[in-house]
Write a protein that holds these residues in place. Structure first.
Motif, mmCIF file in Angstrom:
data_model
loop_
_atom_site.group_PDB
_atom_site.id
_atom_site.type_symbol
_atom_site.label_atom_id
_atom_site.label_comp_id
_atom_site.label_asym_id
_atom_site.label_seq_id
_atom_site.Cartn_x
_atom_site.Cartn_y
_atom_site.Cartn_z
ATOM 1 N N GLY A 18 -35.079 9.059 -22.118
ATOM 2 C CA GLY A 18 -34.094 8.887 -21.327
ATOM 3 C C GLY A 18 -33.157 7.851 -20.924
ATOM 4 O O GLY A 18 -34.069 6.687 -20.754
ATOM 5 N N GLU A 59 -28.023 5.721 -18.104
ATOM 6 C CA GLU A 59 -26.666 6.670 -17.869
ATOM 7 C C GLU A 59 -27.152 7.995 -17.608
ATOM 8 O O GLU A 59 -26.511 8.742 -17.232
ATOM 9 C CB GLU A 59 -25.618 6.306 -18.835
ATOM 10 N N GLU A 60 -28.081 8.500 -18.443
ATOM 11 C CA GLU A 60 -28.523 9.999 -18.709
ATOM 12 C C GLU A 60 -30.074 10.031 -18.617
ATOM 13 O O GLU A 60 -30.685 10.261 -19.729
ATOM 14 C CB GLU A 60 -27.903 10.395 -19.986
ATOM 15 N N ARG A 110 -31.885 16.443 -19.085
ATOM 16 C CA ARG A 110 -31.268 14.995 -18.902
ATOM 17 C C ARG A 110 -30.198 15.230 -17.860
ATOM 18 O O ARG A 110 -29.395 16.084 -18.043
ATOM 19 C CB ARG A 110 -30.861 14.631 -20.142
ATOM 20 N N GLU A 111 -29.792 14.299 -17.033
ATOM 21 C CA GLU A 111 -28.760 14.242 -16.158
ATOM 22 C C GLU A 111 -27.658 12.989 -16.089
ATOM 23 O O GLU A 111 -28.080 12.064 -15.937
ATOM 24 C CB GLU A 111 -29.250 14.320 -14.762
ATOM 25 N N LYS A 112 -26.373 13.430 -16.632
ATOM 26 C CA LYS A 112 -25.535 12.162 -16.917
ATOM 27 C C LYS A 112 -24.850 11.822 -15.589
ATOM 28 O O LYS A 112 -24.208 12.793 -14.954
ATOM 29 C CB LYS A 112 -24.392 12.552 -17.682
ATOM 30 N N TYR A 113 -25.217 10.821 -14.914
ATOM 31 C CA TYR A 113 -24.724 10.197 -13.483
ATOM 32 C C TYR A 113 -24.841 11.103 -12.409
ATOM 33 O O TYR A 113 -24.148 11.418 -11.647
ATOM 34 C CB TYR A 113 -23.162 9.742 -13.877
ATOM 35 N N GLU A 123 -23.803 16.054 -14.453
ATOM 36 C CA GLU A 123 -23.745 17.011 -15.505
ATOM 37 C C GLU A 123 -25.187 17.033 -16.341
ATOM 38 O O GLU A 123 -25.477 15.935 -16.844
ATOM 39 C CB GLU A 123 -22.649 16.351 -16.477
ATOM 40 N N SER A 133 -27.929 18.293 -19.475
ATOM 41 C CA SER A 133 -28.205 18.881 -20.505
ATOM 42 C C SER A 133 -29.702 19.270 -20.610
ATOM 43 O O SER A 133 -30.449 18.779 -19.914
ATOM 44 C CB SER A 133 -27.965 17.889 -21.676
ATOM 45 N N LYS A 162 -28.759 6.734 -11.902
ATOM 46 C CA LYS A 162 -28.960 5.951 -13.209
ATOM 47 C C LYS A 162 -30.461 5.337 -13.347
ATOM 48 O O LYS A 162 -30.607 4.494 -13.936
ATOM 49 C CB LYS A 162 -27.962 4.535 -13.145
#
Length: 719
Positions: free
Chosen positions: A355, A358-359, A375-378, A381, A383, A530
């Motif tokens: 990871g 940022e993700e 995985r977590e964007k910021y 969001e 996946s 992050k």
């Protein structure tokens, strides 16, 4: 919520009502004399103006606190908006009332959960065999002879033959755990006391013959040993529960500090090893490992396993056969890794997934043949991925893009797994993930219908902070709203302990949006949005990044024309009090109101408290180190209040029974703020005399609390 309501003359000199908004032309607050003491540390002189408030047993202090609470109660009794919010929240939350909560699944796929009974006004424990149509009431707490009838904790045994039930005492630090036997349909005689499920709960032995739990010998806050010298104890059913047989943490050769919490983890009925953690504040622990067969014999041979410097996330390690699978932080993000238990090479593991900053990878769980991770964007969001038995990585496609997810029902004994997902605007839904990666609605929960929220959307923007770093800022608003300077904004910030401000679905929060306002969630440094580096940049001497990120986000909302000064309310809780409190200290003109629930407002005073055993000094810093001491002084909202300034309307909501943040923490802040503030706005301390820091609150109490928060925010907007 049980609160003191006292008749206290002179609390209000004059209260007027204007446009449905409660205003005080001027205020008379309960008085208490200053009794300052000075500390000289590393060349600094630090003045604690209201040190006398530390003595919570002083009758003068007690009376002053009760008078402060009475002032707050009077404010809300005379606030028409509070009644309006409470009525609306009761209707919104009532749509879901009677639904189930605290869902737990055993390794056989059987369900245990709570369902609210309106006639008895309590939660009952239910059982459902493998999602069959038939559900059975297992336990009615109203029939059990114990003071508390509130079930706050559930944990079934691996085979589902027994279930641990936690009864929340509310006023006390520890809970009582009782056990229901599904075969005999009776409550066992075994009863565990002096345990706090917030500190790890219980671990079932693989053969379901007993449990291991973290025992607290000293549970009185007045005792200097409060929460110290805890250890993990083993209990076999039929033995005397008062025996307290130590199994981990009591051995001096392990080197576990007295204010750490020696917890253990058993992942499944197939585990042959047990891992012990030297738990504390922070994301990384030292750990030890032993054979479960030795533990059950009462003679564990603990060996060092991974160390804090290995950067392995404390509760993210799972055993599958002879392998240990875990998540670790790296300079550029994090990784999902695997080592052999007998010969662990933590410096050279098998890397399963990576990871980025940022993700980052934020969660993972393992089944018999697969590994699932997120995985977590910021932080907003996610996946979802699956690694199969051939180490192929496949991205899964949920029905919608969730903002938050958590796995459920997983075990290395089978390949079944579920996932619960929600977001800022999407209600919580639970799915099974089938072998082909398809998401199938579990069908257990009945989702309430909220048509008034259908026109709500969310987005995330990046805000440039004081040092050029980009800070994510999540916004929730109506699709057809005119984004101009007339919008009322409610900011919720935290920024500590590496915890991300993940999306959540809340009717009471979305009501603010449906009424035309904007919700804003700054993902400031100190959180985990992050990765671990984001956390480190908001710790100790770098804590200033947290509140300056918040200030930058607030200014950006104003500069971009989303709102203006006077229409921004700021809310936080717990450790977020430092971030929010210091932002208010530095830029009070940005906020129309400041609201904080069980907040940390005086971190400098932490180590002088009997509650220093919380190990929070690892997050904030210690007075024993020159740089960290300076950081503590600079981050302390109470110490940094300044006289003759116009501060925003303030509502501080501490708890008298908080086991982590003493009541004087908020008391000192309120006393000083009431004296220093020059503005004609309310400065209130609304004390909870019933619940603790994280103790479960009842349905009505939660509605009342949120109605106070949002009505105070609304009532103090300045047009």
């Amino acid at each position: 919520m049980i609160r003191y309501i006292l008749l206290y003359s002179g609390l209000f000199c004059l209260i007027t009502s204007c446009n449905n908004r409660q205003e005080a032309d001027y205020w008379t607050y309960p008085e208490i004399a200053e009794d300052p003491i000075s500390y000289v540390l590393f060349g600094m002189t630090v003045v604690d103006s209201y040190h006398n408030l530390t003595n919570l047993k002083d009758p003068k202090v007690q009376n002053w606190l009760k008078a402060q609470d009475s002032l707050a109660e009077t404010y809300f009794l005379n606030n028409q908006r509070f009644r309006q919010f409470k009525k609306r929240f009761q209707e919104l939350e009532g749509r879901s009332r009677g639904n189930i909560s605290n869902i737990r699944i055993d390794e056989k796929g059987n369900y245990f959960y709570l369902r609210y009974d309106e006639t008895k006004d309590i939660d009952l424990l239910y059982y459902k065999e493998k999602l069959s149509n038939k559900e059975t009431v297992l336990f009615d707490p109203s029939t059990y002879a114990i003071k508390s009838k509130n079930i706050s904790y559930l944990e079934p045994s691996f085979d589902g033959s027994k279930i641990a039930i936690g009864l929340d005492p509310r006023e006390e630090f520890t809970s009582t755990i009782i056990f229901y036997d599904l075969e005999t349909k009776k409550i066992l005689k075994d009863q565990i006391t002096q345990i706090n499920p917030d500190f790890g709960g219980i671990q079932w032995l693989p053969d379901n013959s007993g449990i291991i739990y973290l025992y607290f010998p000293f549970v009185e806050q007045s005792d200097a040993r409060y929460k110290r010298q805890s250890f993990s104890a083993i209990h076999f059913f039929g033995d005397n529960p008062q025996k307290r047989t130590p199994i981990f943490g009591d051995d001096s050769f392990l080197g576990i500090a007295s204010d750490y919490f020696p917890k253990v983890k058993i992942g499944s009925s197939w585990d042959s090893y047990i891992i012990g953690y030297s738990a504390k504040s922070g994301m990384f622990y030292d750990s030890f490992i032993a054979k479960l067969s030795d533990v059950m014999k009462g003679s564990p041979q603990w060996k060092p396993f991974f160390k804090t410097i290995d950067k392995i996330y404390y509760n993210q390690g799972e055993i599958r056969g002879q392998h240990f699978i875990y998540r670790r932080a790296t300079p550029n993000g994090n990784q999902l890794c695997q080592v052999d238990i007998e010969r662990p090479k933590f410096d050279k593991p098998l890397i399963l997934a990576t990871g980025s900053r940022e993700e980052p990878i934020t969660q993972f769980e393992i089944t018999k043949d697969n590994i699932y991770f997120i995985r977590e964007k910021y932080g907003v969001e996610i996946s979802i991925f699956r690694i199969d038995s051939l180490q192929n990585t496949i991205q899964l496609k949920p029905p919608f893009v969730p903002g938050y997810a958590s796995f459920l029902g997983e075990s290395v004994t089978h390949n079944k797994i579920g996932i619960g997902v929600d977001g800022w605007t999407s209600n919580y839904v639970r799915y099974y993930i089938d072998p082909h990666g398809k998401f199938i609605n579990e069908g257990l929960l009945d989702s309430a219908n909220f048509p008034e929220f259908r026109n709500i959307t969310s987005k995330q923007i990046l805000v440039t902070s004081h040092d050029g770093v980009e800070v994510p800022l999540s916004l929730v608003y109506k699709k057809d709203i005119k984004l101009d300077s007339n919008n009322e904004v409610f900011i919720y910030v935290y920024g500590a302990y590496g915890e991300s401000m993940s999306p959540f679905f809340s009717p009471t929060y979305l009501d603010w949006v449906s009424q035309g306002g904007i919700l804003a969630f700054p993902h400031v440094r100190g959180g985990g949005e992050k990765g671990e580096e984001w956390h480190i940049q908001g710790m100790k001497a770098l804590k200033y990044n947290s509140w300056r990120d918040l200030i930058a986000c607030t200014k950006s909302l104003i500069e971009k024309g989303y709102t203006r000064k006077g229409l921004v309310s700021l809310y936080t809780n717990s450790a977020g009090g430092i971030t929010a409190g210091m932002a208010v200290n530095e830029c009070p003109e940005l906020y129309s109101s400041f609201i904080a629930e069980v907040p940390r407002m005086h971190p400098f005073g932490l180590e002088s408290s009997t509650m220093s055993s919380s190990t929070s000094y690892i997050e904030y810093g210690t007075v024993k180190d020159s740089l960290e001491c300076l950081g503590l002084v600079q981050m302390d909202p109470y110490l940094n209040l300044r006289s003759k300034k116009n501060y925003p309307a303030t509502l501080i909501m501490p708890s008298n029974n908080d086991d982590r943040i003493p009541l004087w923490d908020s008391g000192k802040y309120i006393a000083k703020l009431q004296k220093y503030n020059q503005g004609k706005v309310p400065i209130l301390m609304d004390i909870d005399y019933h619940y603790g820091h994280e103790n479960s609150q009842g349905y009505d109490t939660s509605i009342d609390l949120n109605a106070r928060i949002f009505s105070f925010a609304k009532s103090n907007m300045k047009y």
